[in-house]
Design a protein around this motif. Sequence first.
Motif, PDB file in Angstrom:
ATOM      1  N   GLY A 258       0.811  -1.213   0.000  1.00 31.62           N
ATOM      2  CA  GLY A 258       0.000   0.000   0.000  1.00 31.62           C
ATOM      3  C   GLY A 258       0.841   1.259   0.000  1.00 31.62           C
ATOM      4  O   GLY A 258       0.505   2.247  -0.667  1.00 31.62           O
ATOM      5  N   LEU A 259       1.969   1.228   0.698  1.00 29.60           N
ATOM      6  CA  LEU A 259       2.831   2.404   0.794  1.00 29.60           C
ATOM      7  C   LEU A 259       3.630   2.653  -0.478  1.00 29.60           C
ATOM      8  O   LEU A 259       3.880   3.802  -0.848  1.00 29.60           O
ATOM      9  N   LYS A 262       2.743   4.803  -3.989  1.00 27.62           N
ATOM     10  CA  LYS A 262       3.314   6.141  -4.156  1.00 27.62           C
ATOM     11  C   LYS A 262       4.512   6.226  -3.215  1.00 27.62           C
ATOM     12  O   LYS A 262       4.410   6.746  -2.096  1.00 27.62           O
ATOM     13  N   PRO A 263       5.654   5.654  -3.622  1.00 26.90           N
ATOM     14  CA  PRO A 263       6.809   5.561  -2.722  1.00 26.90           C
ATOM     15  C   PRO A 263       7.324   6.925  -2.303  1.00 26.90           C
ATOM     16  O   PRO A 263       7.218   7.906  -3.052  1.00 26.90           O
ATOM     17  N   PRO A 264       7.891   7.023  -1.064  1.00 21.97           N
ATOM     18  CA  PRO A 264       8.400   8.300  -0.566  1.00 21.97           C
ATOM     19  C   PRO A 264       9.508   8.868  -1.446  1.00 21.97           C
ATOM     20  O   PRO A 264       9.570  10.070  -1.693  1.00 21.97           O
ATOM     21  N   ASP A 276       9.729  -8.414  -0.976  1.00 25.81           N
ATOM     22  CA  ASP A 276       9.647  -9.682  -0.242  1.00 25.81           C
ATOM     23  C   ASP A 276      10.787  -9.853   0.758  1.00 25.81           C
ATOM     24  O   ASP A 276      10.597 -10.466   1.812  1.00 25.81           O
ATOM     25  N   VAL A 277      11.953  -9.321   0.434  1.00 27.95           N
ATOM     26  CA  VAL A 277      13.068  -9.400   1.380  1.00 27.95           C
ATOM     27  C   VAL A 277      12.804  -8.486   2.577  1.00 27.95           C
ATOM     28  O   VAL A 277      13.056  -8.861   3.731  1.00 27.95           O
ATOM     29  N   LEU A 278      12.286  -7.294   2.319  1.00 28.86           N
ATOM     30  CA  LEU A 278      12.015  -6.350   3.408  1.00 28.86           C
ATOM     31  C   LEU A 278      10.938  -6.873   4.353  1.00 28.86           C
ATOM     32  O   LEU A 278      11.072  -6.747   5.579  1.00 28.86           O
ATOM     33  N   VAL A 279       9.866  -7.456   3.811  1.00 32.27           N
ATOM     34  CA  VAL A 279       8.812  -7.957   4.700  1.00 32.27           C
ATOM     35  C   VAL A 279       9.307  -9.163   5.499  1.00 32.27           C
ATOM     36  O   VAL A 279       8.875  -9.387   6.636  1.00 32.27           O
ATOM     37  N   SER A 289       9.754  -1.536  13.117  1.00 29.66           N
ATOM     38  CA  SER A 289       8.471  -1.108  12.555  1.00 29.66           C
ATOM     39  C   SER A 289       8.620  -0.896  11.056  1.00 29.66           C
ATOM     40  O   SER A 289       9.732  -0.823  10.517  1.00 29.66           O
ATOM     41  N   LEU A 290       7.468  -0.775  10.407  1.00 34.34           N
ATOM     42  CA  LEU A 290       7.442  -0.526   8.970  1.00 34.34           C
ATOM     43  C   LEU A 290       8.104   0.811   8.645  1.00 34.34           C
ATOM     44  O   LEU A 290       8.849   0.923   7.662  1.00 34.34           O
ATOM     45  N   ILE A 291       7.868   1.820   9.472  1.00 32.65           N
ATOM     46  CA  ILE A 291       8.454   3.149   9.247  1.00 32.65           C
ATOM     47  C   ILE A 291       9.974   3.082   9.339  1.00 32.65           C
ATOM     48  O   ILE A 291      10.689   3.645   8.499  1.00 32.65           O
ATOM     49  N   ASP A 292      10.495   2.365  10.357  1.00 31.10           N
ATOM     50  CA  ASP A 292      11.954   2.200  10.491  1.00 31.10           C
ATOM     51  C   ASP A 292      12.545   1.541   9.255  1.00 31.10           C
ATOM     52  O   ASP A 292      13.597   1.943   8.754  1.00 31.10           O
ATOM     53  N   CYS A 293      11.852   0.521   8.763  1.00 33.51           N
ATOM     54  CA  CYS A 293      12.326  -0.214   7.588  1.00 33.51           C
ATOM     55  C   CYS A 293      12.372   0.695   6.359  1.00 33.51           C
ATOM     56  O   CYS A 293      13.356   0.708   5.618  1.00 33.51           O
TER      57      CYS A 293
END
Length: 396
Positions: A258-259, A262-264, A276-279, A289-293
Amino acid sequence: MTDEQISQSTGESEPEKIHEFARRLALERDNTGLNLLSDNQRALGLDLANVLASITFGLTKWEYKFLASVSALPSVLCHILPIVQIIGEPGSGKSQLLTALSKLSGQTLISGQSTGASLKNHINLIRWVDPGNKKVEKNCLLLIDNLNEDSFKKDEYLASFLNGYNRETDTTYISAGDGKNVEFKTFCCKVYTTVWELESQELRRRAVTIRTTKTVNLGDALDIHEINWHQFKTAIKLFWENPSNWETQVKYKEELLGLIKKPPRHSREHWTLLLDVLVTGLTIGCWNSLIDCIEDTTRWLDATNIKRLTFLEKTIITALESILGFPQSDWNQLSASATIQVTPRHLKEAIESFVVEGVIERPKLTRVHQILKEVGFVPKKEGRSIVYIYINKNNK
């Protein structure tokens, strides 16, 4: 009783006995040594990153977390997995890292000299419970040591990498010679070490490059045989036997998907490749957390956009500096009052000395010419000879 009689009585031949002894010795070695695994299962990812950092130096924290995530990938739950290129000069710790990934994942290292056909067969073997029917998939990781720059010039080899990063495009067929085709599915995460830069633009789009460097601290790193790898491998296995962790993986993937619509920063293609590696890293606890990642990954992607000299480029600049007798930082100033030039013979001798010392493998002439042009040296004919003249780009 003779040795031969003993062998006959036990039903084992001499080669079988020594093979079993060596196997048990290897298992015993991996099951002893330093215990670097904490009791907190939610910190498994950080434990994996820390153990990788203990055997080598020079990578960023994100890179250690990324490789930790790769070592624990549940590839059965993944759809797009990057090609991971670990590149560095000889003695920089890249093979040490790959061996550690092998210890953690339980996957065997294969040689970079393997053929394209053997590569497909190996993926077939490690990916399926029964390679014959390809019905039930298992988690797998392809680890290739010391890949040379000519490997990707073979179409069959290249196709396994170009198509095999995406589950939807991983099927290839090879003629069996009797009017029938043999099906191969080449999807899995592929990690390889090399001293060569990746030239194919198509491969670069699918690759994550981790660069190892020689550091003064490398001698302080733990020896790979000092660590109890069996505990880590068992912890990874037990982690993915818990169905609640499958659900967590899927939940993080939906949130990250979802993030990245529209990537930052950086392209959606970058984030999709890493997804898939990040999750996996989030699920095993590499990030809190997702934000830290996302913030950690964005900083790493920012840094990769800054052009860094390759090791071969650094080596050729060092060769030029040794021939000329002054550093690259002085070339512009000196060229204003004198001609700076080197002969092909002197340059060849300087590069060859690095080859003989084992610092680099012998580079191709076209690549040397390209680097010379990039740093400002252009060929000029003088009589029957050729010399390389330094041109200050600021004065053009």
